[in-house]
Design a protein around this motif. Sequence first.
Motif, PDB file in Angstrom:
ATOM      1  N   THR A 146      41.331 111.964  25.252  1.00 25.52           N
ATOM      2  CA  THR A 146      41.897 111.616  26.566  1.00 25.52           C
ATOM      3  C   THR A 146      43.293 112.201  26.795  1.00 25.52           C
ATOM      4  O   THR A 146      43.968 112.611  25.852  1.00 25.52           O
ATOM      5  N   TRP A 147      43.700 112.156  28.028  1.00 24.21           N
ATOM      6  CA  TRP A 147      45.009 112.696  28.433  1.00 24.21           C
ATOM      7  C   TRP A 147      46.044 111.587  28.534  1.00 24.21           C
ATOM      8  O   TRP A 147      47.178 111.826  28.898  1.00 24.21           O
ATOM      9  N   ALA A 148      45.634 110.365  28.179  1.00 28.62           N
ATOM     10  CA  ALA A 148      46.540 109.226  28.342  1.00 28.62           C
ATOM     11  C   ALA A 148      47.094 108.758  27.006  1.00 28.62           C
ATOM     12  O   ALA A 148      46.489 108.961  25.962  1.00 28.62           O
ATOM     13  N   ILE A 149      48.245 108.141  27.064  1.00 27.78           N
ATOM     14  CA  ILE A 149      48.875 107.535  25.890  1.00 27.78           C
ATOM     15  C   ILE A 149      49.282 106.126  26.311  1.00 27.78           C
ATOM     16  O   ILE A 149      49.981 105.970  27.310  1.00 27.78           O
ATOM     17  N   VAL A 150      48.817 105.126  25.588  1.00 28.37           N
ATOM     18  CA  VAL A 150      49.238 103.754  25.909  1.00 28.37           C
ATOM     19  C   VAL A 150      50.306 103.357  24.900  1.00 28.37           C
ATOM     20  O   VAL A 150      50.065 103.314  23.698  1.00 28.37           O
ATOM     21  N   LYS A 167      47.408 115.979  31.728  1.00 25.43           N
ATOM     22  CA  LYS A 167      46.236 116.733  31.263  1.00 25.43           C
ATOM     23  C   LYS A 167      46.573 117.609  30.056  1.00 25.43           C
ATOM     24  O   LYS A 167      45.711 117.881  29.218  1.00 25.43           O
ATOM     25  N   GLY A 168      47.832 118.047  29.977  1.00 22.08           N
ATOM     26  CA  GLY A 168      48.244 118.900  28.859  1.00 22.08           C
ATOM     27  C   GLY A 168      48.241 118.167  27.524  1.00 22.08           C
ATOM     28  O   GLY A 168      48.284 118.792  26.467  1.00 22.08           O
ATOM     29  N   LEU A 169      48.209 116.825  27.566  1.00 20.76           N
ATOM     30  CA  LEU A 169      48.218 116.043  26.322  1.00 20.76           C
ATOM     31  C   LEU A 169      46.841 115.983  25.657  1.00 20.76           C
ATOM     32  O   LEU A 169      46.697 115.419  24.581  1.00 20.76           O
ATOM     33  N   ILE A 170      45.830 116.532  26.312  1.00 17.69           N
ATOM     34  CA  ILE A 170      44.503 116.559  25.691  1.00 17.69           C
ATOM     35  C   ILE A 170      44.576 117.483  24.472  1.00 17.69           C
ATOM     36  O   ILE A 170      45.018 118.632  24.577  1.00 17.69           O
TER      37      ILE A 170
END
Length: 401
Positions: A146-150, A167-170
């Motif tokens: 995923t592209w998210a960080i919690v 999106k770049g964090l994928i």
Amino acid sequence: MWFFYGPNIIYGDGAVDYIEQISGDKCFIVTDKNIEELGMAKILTDKLEKWGKQYEIFNGISANRECNEEDILKGKEKCISYAPDTILGLGGGSILDSAKAIWAMYEFPEFGLDDLNPFVDDLYDLGKKATMITIPTTSGTGADVTWAIVVTRILNNIETKCGSAHKGLIPQFAVLDPIFPAEMPPKLTAATAFDVLAHSFEGLASSYRNEFSNAMCFKAIELTFKYLPIAYKDPKNMEARDNMHQAATMAGLGFGNGQAHIGHSMGHSLGAVYHISHGHAVGLFLPYVSQYCLLNPDETDKSIEIYAKLGKQLGWAKWADDNKKVANIVVDKIKELQKEVDFPMTLKDAGIQRDDFDKKLDGFLSLCFQDPCTSMSPRSPTFEDFKNIAIYAFEGKDIDF
Ligand SMILES: [Fe+2]
């Protein structure tokens, strides 16, 4: 125009061996002490040594306080000083999210957590210093794709789970080797699998759903209903482990591209206020938020049609059956699966006391509203709606509003 984002995915027995072929020989491993003690880091480091790759382990992600800002900043400094060409995240969702954040801040040392947001174009250029590889050790979060960080942060003296996303964090590679989740105890197997179901059902109904994400969500649900009971009762069954591991990543791709909605808003908030595990929190709310969406007075909402189509495709009803009836059968199937794997079905079951629930309810509801997943819901809850869903979930009552 629409997009579907995901990393290269290597899966199945022996998938970890593929890392030898990924260019780069100076590896920074982000993990925690539990993963090391369970021997999982050694599985990886033995391989790296065999392939002649150097490594340094950062095990400073707190196991008892999920993905938090302080740990990430420590990891960032260690990573900058080691200067790797490969970053390997090895662990559950919190570790993988931490690894993604460390990767971004290693590439852009001037960045803090607040810079990891969708409006920072530089983040599309991640990967110039290091290749990011995720290796999930649980089968649930989908954080590997995923592209998210919690991230847990203290804001206004309240511990809050904040989402950062770009999106770049994928990551560039996700390596799904069933050797890593094989030792999960049954309770964790069930909790993580209900995160898979929450991602999939919420992804299917969210306002951002699309045909590519739907395909992933659908298959993840099918695999989870088939393989969770087997993995729960027979933890050594590697076919079940492998399929659950794949289901988790499919659901990650599904909700990563289609988005989760209020089950996750309520789950994140429950986790922040009561420290209930993410899988238990979102899985517990799944039947309630499903019923809430199925009762949407807005007749343009497709939730009933989506749930009914799923139930018919999975063979739980006939194609000619009434959609509303089938959608409710699907919710019953979720509850049956919860019972089969001894999953908490109410907030009471999860160990929350009524007086504590009443005392913290307003703070909990305020977090639900602030959660970005709320905006993805096919039915927009009012404050009273959120409150009543929480009260019904405490008692175990079917939603009737
Ligand atoms: Fe989740």
